[in-house]
Design a protein around this motif. Structure first.
Motif, PDB file in Angstrom:
ATOM      1  N   LEU A   8      50.085  53.399  34.721  1.00 18.70           N
ATOM      2  CA  LEU A   8      50.583  51.876  34.668  1.00 18.70           C
ATOM      3  C   LEU A   8      51.458  51.593  33.240  1.00 18.70           C
ATOM      4  CD1 LEU A   8      51.098  49.573  36.452  1.00 18.70           C
ATOM      5  CD2 LEU A   8      49.138  48.709  35.724  1.00 18.70           C
ATOM      6  N   ARG A   9      50.519  51.779  32.142  1.00 16.22           N
ATOM      7  CA  ARG A   9      51.203  51.626  30.980  1.00 16.22           C
ATOM      8  C   ARG A   9      52.100  52.492  30.480  1.00 16.22           C
ATOM      9  NH1 ARG A   9      44.975  51.164  28.629  1.00 16.22           N
ATOM     10  NH2 ARG A   9      44.474  48.952  29.452  1.00 16.22           N
ATOM     11  N   LEU A  65      54.500  53.621  32.503  1.00 20.06           N
ATOM     12  CA  LEU A  65      55.768  53.375  33.148  1.00 20.06           C
ATOM     13  C   LEU A  65      56.014  52.038  32.444  1.00 20.06           C
ATOM     14  CD1 LEU A  65      54.649  53.792  37.049  1.00 20.06           C
ATOM     15  CD2 LEU A  65      56.369  55.159  35.505  1.00 20.06           C
ATOM     16  N   ALA A  66      55.304  51.066  32.025  1.00 18.80           N
ATOM     17  CA  ALA A  66      55.797  49.796  31.132  1.00 18.80           C
ATOM     18  C   ALA A  66      56.575  50.163  30.073  1.00 18.80           C
ATOM     19  CB  ALA A  66      54.485  48.973  31.232  1.00 18.80           C
ATOM     20  N   LEU A 115      54.521  45.005  34.867  1.00 12.21           N
ATOM     21  CA  LEU A 115      53.708  46.146  34.824  1.00 12.21           C
ATOM     22  C   LEU A 115      52.647  45.824  33.764  1.00 12.21           C
ATOM     23  CD1 LEU A 115      56.214  49.460  34.995  1.00 12.21           C
ATOM     24  CD2 LEU A 115      54.304  48.380  36.808  1.00 12.21           C
ATOM     25  N   ALA A 158      50.409  43.446  35.419  1.00  9.66           N
ATOM     26  CA  ALA A 158      49.335  44.035  36.251  1.00  9.66           C
ATOM     27  C   ALA A 158      48.234  44.800  35.308  1.00  9.66           C
ATOM     28  CB  ALA A 158      50.160  45.206  37.138  1.00  9.66           C
ATOM     29  N   ASP A 159      48.622  45.462  34.154  1.00  9.07           N
ATOM     30  CA  ASP A 159      47.731  45.925  33.335  1.00  9.07           C
ATOM     31  C   ASP A 159      46.641  45.042  33.028  1.00  9.07           C
ATOM     32  OD1 ASP A 159      47.306  46.595  29.797  1.00  9.07           O
ATOM     33  OD2 ASP A 159      46.904  48.265  31.448  1.00  9.07           O
ATOM     34  N   MET A 213      52.651  46.719  43.137  1.00 10.85           N
ATOM     35  CA  MET A 213      53.488  47.921  43.038  1.00 10.85           C
ATOM     36  C   MET A 213      54.281  48.067  43.895  1.00 10.85           C
ATOM     37  SD  MET A 213      52.586  49.754  39.998  1.00 10.85           S
ATOM     38  CE  MET A 213      53.262  51.384  40.306  1.00 10.85           C
ATOM     39  N   VAL A 225      56.996  45.454  43.590  1.00 11.70           N
ATOM     40  CA  VAL A 225      57.956  45.764  42.479  1.00 11.70           C
ATOM     41  C   VAL A 225      58.975  46.997  42.911  1.00 11.70           C
ATOM     42  CG1 VAL A 225      58.240  46.926  40.336  1.00 11.70           C
ATOM     43  CG2 VAL A 225      56.598  45.108  40.500  1.00 11.70           C
TER      44      VAL A 225
END
Length: 940
Positions: free
Chosen positions: A65-66, A68-69, A639, A642-643, A672, A675
């Motif tokens: 996730l991180r 992708l951010a 994202l 979300a993290d 997710m 998004v």
């Protein structure tokens, strides 16, 4: 540009993506793993539970996730653009050359070409690049001008009604060389020449040399429409039926087309007379059909055209060759019953039967039918009144064809003075040049003189003449002889009478005096005299020395225009030269007939264009530029949010510990999905019909009729969306998003306005749908019919869209209509308007006619009209295209040029506002006629 390609305004930022593996290692190392130490006192802590716990390693999904951010931030800052235009260091810097085939085949998508040209010129103007034009249909040396200067001239560009010839391609190459030696060559110092070639989709000889010359100067990009090119060859008459052949450039799947026959009714009004369905079979490039029509109806046809194809090549004009002429046969004696071969009319009937309508009867009974030709076979004297009637008929252009015989030879007609119904004076008794009572031999025919209508016809040696009537010597005899015997005596003479003429064969119409009626020459002579229809083009020898005046000419869109002051064309050029600026397709009038010169000839074919593999070929539609940076940065923010939530959940600070992992996983999955799923994606992407109807019933919703054409339906929806936004910001009406309705299934009563764009291909509604539509109209609903053809047709014209409107509206309960009067409420329902333009302007708008008793009261600005809302509004100005906006609220389609175009778009919005206010409020402003009575009551 590759459709869907992505460009970057700051591509160097993408180098930061290489740091993602390092970031992965750092994230895996934080927090560090604890060192395990054995401590005896730990046994005292066994069984205890700590509410706050910290994991010793970051979960893989949180790492992903991180990552992708961070990637979304990097790519978003790089400025990604969907469908980018050429710009930056890679953008062309030199001049731009626009090459247009600009032929009749280009007319099928001319508006799309002009739209793309406007976009290209706008980009060139922003980059300060000069632009030049080279039209292959009218080659002239290209001259560099400012892009904005060319944009102002786009409205004056039209396709030519012919195709570029090899000679035109050679002239275009010479014009290019001239330009390169001049201003265009000087401008190339700033960069290479970028060429945009707008092809019509057809292959032609002589183009390769020009293409090679352009490639040597720089890049060449071809723009070509995928729409099929369809043409129609001239009609052919076989066995009394009209044979039609349609061509298409590329073989493909089966396709149905309709051929329309247009002409004039007995009152002289233009109308559609007949239709013929035809079909291109799979992998076939031709489609054939036969149309059987009565002679009277066939004579009224002026043109055949392929429905829905607005090009000159899809039109074939008709001339005298299509008209089956009416010929009246009258004999001086019919007393040889049973001897058919000796009948004075037998050979005439055999020669004329395949190509003409034969009329029988007395002369005074036949003349009211106004035949084209009257044949008198051995008729010496006429009844009282017949001579005057014949002269009047000939003054109007009739052809009187006379044949000699024993009765004419024995009569004293035209002996001492010239008879008005005879071309020359005759001697008494006739002449016998062969037979038992004559010492001479039968005479043969002499070659026809060059000024004779029979010029260039072969004279068979076996055609002989044994008897004839002789012409008296006269000063005008020589100029009236159009055929003679080998000894110089006249065989056929002719004289003009008013607009008509009289022709005399000095022999009988049967084989008594000559063998001429037994030969094929007899039929050819009748055709040359226009007694029977001549289907084929005249011979070149016959056309030499003649001049043909253009009467009507075709433009590139297949519309007939008056020729005006165009000069005459030499006969040999008319049938042998290729069409061009000085020889447009159309109708030409000669000495004795009208001749149609069409774009396509009987032997022509259509070949699709082929381009070298090194030449990129693009369509005429360009997807709009869409910046993606904002979306990616927004995604990065989501994202990161979300993290944070996931980190709090894992640490036990967000929700109770036992449910931590499962709830965090579930929340992450939902986030997710929200998004990454496409817009509008859900378990139920399309709301059920009941939800749609519920929304339409609870709010003001504008609706459009679904036609089955996806592009047209999208434009209609975008147009109503733009109109709804205008209503929201300018009035108290706050419409919801527009809805497309299916006439077969949807309830129409909940929609105040239906916008119905008309297209020739849409199917007719069922009887049940028409019943719902009539109920809708009677209950106060309004339908806005838009034929979208105001740029090519007027109201009532025979355009494909107008004809489809007539078929669609025929079952509807529509009241009498009239153009919008100056005092109609539509002119002031919200704005004060005098005209109602859309993307096009100039076409009248039709509404319900005012009642006969609608009178204007003194002192009032308008009449006391009824309080009903007009159930239909009919026009062709393409309002939806002018209203249409994209998702960001920008206009989707161009309207006009510059300020004038935006002013026209503003008037289109104002018309839409007036229309909706009229639907919702009725003719409330007309109630001002009651103001005096109301004031009077208040005073009491």
């Amino acid at each position: 540009m590759i459709p869907g390609a992505i460009g970057f305004t700051a591509p160097w930022l993408l180098l930061a993506l290489a740091a993602l593996p390092v970031l992965w290692i750092l994230l895996r190392a934080v927090p560090p793993a604890p060192i395990r130490r054995r401590f005896p006192g730990v046994a005292l802590l066994l069984g205890l539970r700590d509410d706050d716990c910290v994991t010793d390693r970051t979960p893989w999904w949180l790492l992903l996730l991180r990552m992708l951010a961070v990637a979304a931030v990097i790519v978003g800052l790089a400025g990604p653009v969907l469908n980018p235009r050429a710009g930056g260091a890679d953008a062309p810097r030199g001049p731009m050359l626009i090459v247009q085939d600009a032929s009749w085949a280009s007319a099928r998508d001319w508006s799309a070409q002009i739209g793309l040209l406007d976009s290209l010129l706008a980009e060139a103007g922003r980059a300060s690049r000069p632009v030049a034009f080279l039209r292959l249909s009218q080659p002239e040396p290209p001259v560099l001008r400012a892009a904005e200067d060319w944009r102002s001239r786009l409205t004056g560009l039209e396709p030519a009604p012919f195709s570029p010839t090899p000679a035109m391609n050679d002239a275009a190459l010479a014009a290019l060389d001239t330009a390169l030696d001049g201003g265009l060559g000087d401008a190339l110092g700033a960069g290479t020449l970028e060429t945009r070639w707008f092809s019509d989709g057809l292959s032609r000889p002589g183009r390769d040399a020009l293409l090679a010359a352009l490639e040597r100067q720089g890049t060449v990009t071809v723009h070509e429409s995928p729409a099929p090119v369809i043409a129609l060859t001239p009609v052919v008459i076989e066995d009394g039926t009209v044979q039609l052949t349609a061509l298409r450039a590329r073989a493909g799947t089966a396709r149905d087309i309709t051929i329309e026959a247009h002409g004039r009714d007995p009152q002289g009004n233009a109308r559609l007379l007949a239709t013929l369905p035809m079909r291109f079979e799979d992998d076939a490039t031709t489609a054939d059909g036969a149309l059987s029509l009565p002679a009277e109806l066939r004579a009224r046809i002026t043109r055949f055209q392929v429905a829905g194809q607005g090009t000159a090549g899809a039109v074939t004009l008709t001339d005298d060759s299509l008209k089956r002429r009416e010929v009246a046969l009258i004999a001086g004696r019919e007393d040889r019953e049973g001897l058919e071969l000796l009948s004075p009319l037998h050979y005439l009937e055999q020669a004329l039967q395949p190509s003409a309508e034969i009329l029988d009867g007395a002369l005074l009974e036949i003349l009211p039918a106004n035949p084209d030709v009257i044949v008198l076979a051995d008729v010496a004297t006429l009844a009282p009144g017949e001579e005057e009637a014949l002269l009047d008929w000939m003054d109007q252009g009739g052809l009187l064809l006379r044949f000699a015989g024993p009765r004419l030879a024995a009569s004293d007609v035209s002996r001492d003075s010239e008879n008005p119904l005879m071309p020359v004076r005759l001697r008494a008794g006739g002449r016998s040049v062969g037979g038992a009572m004559s010492w001479g031999e039968p005479k043969t025919l002499a070659p026809f003189p060059e000024d004779s209508p029979f010029a260039a016809l072969d004279v068979p040696q076996d055609v002989t003449v044994s008897a004839q009537v002789m012409a008296q010597p006269d000063p005008v005899l020589a100029e009236r002889v159009i055929a003679q015997l080998s000894d110089g005596t006249p065989l056929v003479t002719r004289k003009r009478v008013g607009a008509g003429q009289v022709v005399l064969f000095h022999v009988t119409a049967n084989a008594e005096w000559s063998s001429l009626p037994l030969s094929g020459l007899f039929v050819q002579m009748l055709e040359r005299l226009a007694v029977s229809s001549a289907v084929a083009l005249p011979d070149l020898a016959e056309m030499e020395g003649t001049t043909w005046q253009p009467v009507q000419v075709l433009d590139g869109f297949g519309q007939l225009e008056d020729a005006g002051t165009l000069p005459g064309i030499a006969g040999e050029r008319l049938i042998s030269d290729a069409l061009g600026p000085d020889l447009p397709p159309g109708l030409y009038e000669g000495p004795d007939r009208r001749l149609a010169r069409n774009v396509m000839q009987a032997e022509d074919t259509l070949a699709p264009s082929t381009w070298p593999a090194s030449i990129p070929v693009e369509g005429l539609a360009r997807a709009p530029e869409t910046p993606l940076g904002g979306w990616l940065l927004g995604l990065a923010a989501l994202l990161l949010l979300a993290d944070i939530i996931a980190s709090l959940a894992l640490s036990g600070r967000l929700i109770p510990a036992p449910a931590t992992r499962s709830a965090a996983s579930l929340g992450l999955a939902i986030l997710m999905a929200s998004v990454f799923l496409p817009d509008g994606a859900s378990a139920q992407a399309t709301p059920p019909a009941s939800d749609k109807e519920l929304r339409a019933a609870s709010e003001v919703v504008l609706a459009h009729v679904l036609t089955g054409d996806a592009t047209l339906d999208d434009t209609a929806r975008a147009g109503l969306e733009g109109l709804s936004e205008t209503l929201f910001f300018r009035t108290s009406v706050e419409p919801a998003s527009p809805i497309g309705v299916d006439l077969e299934t949807d309830d129409l009563a909940i929609y105040p306005l239906l916008y119905w764009p008309v297209t020739p291909e849409q199917p007719l509604p069922s009887q049940e749908a028409y019943a719902r539509l009539n109920t809708y109209l009677r209950s106060g609903g309004m339908i806005l019919f838009d034929t979208r053809d105001a740029n090519v047709a007027g109201f009532g014209a025979s355009s494909p869209n107008g004809q489809m409107l007539q078929r669609l509206a025929e079952p509807l309960d529509i009241p009498p209509l009239e153009p919008v009067p100056d005092d109609h409420v539509l002119t002031r329902a919200f704005y004060l308007l005098q005209d109602f333009p859309g993307r096009h302007s100039g076409r009248p708008v039709w509404v319900e006619a005012a009642p006969p008793d609608a009178e204007k009261i003194d002192g009032m600005p308008f009449r006391n009209l009824n309080d009903n809302v007009t159930p239909v509004v009919i026009g062709g100005n393409d309002w939806a295209s002018a209203w249409a906006v994209d998702s960001r609220g920008n206009p989707m389609l161009p309207v006009g040029r510059g300020y004038a175009g935006e002013r026209q778009r503003e008037l289109a919005y104002r018309f839409g506002v007036n229309l909706v206010m009229h639907v919702l409020t009725g003719n409330y402003k007309s109630d001002q006629v009651h103001v005096p009575a109301l004031l009077d009551r208040l005073g009491q």
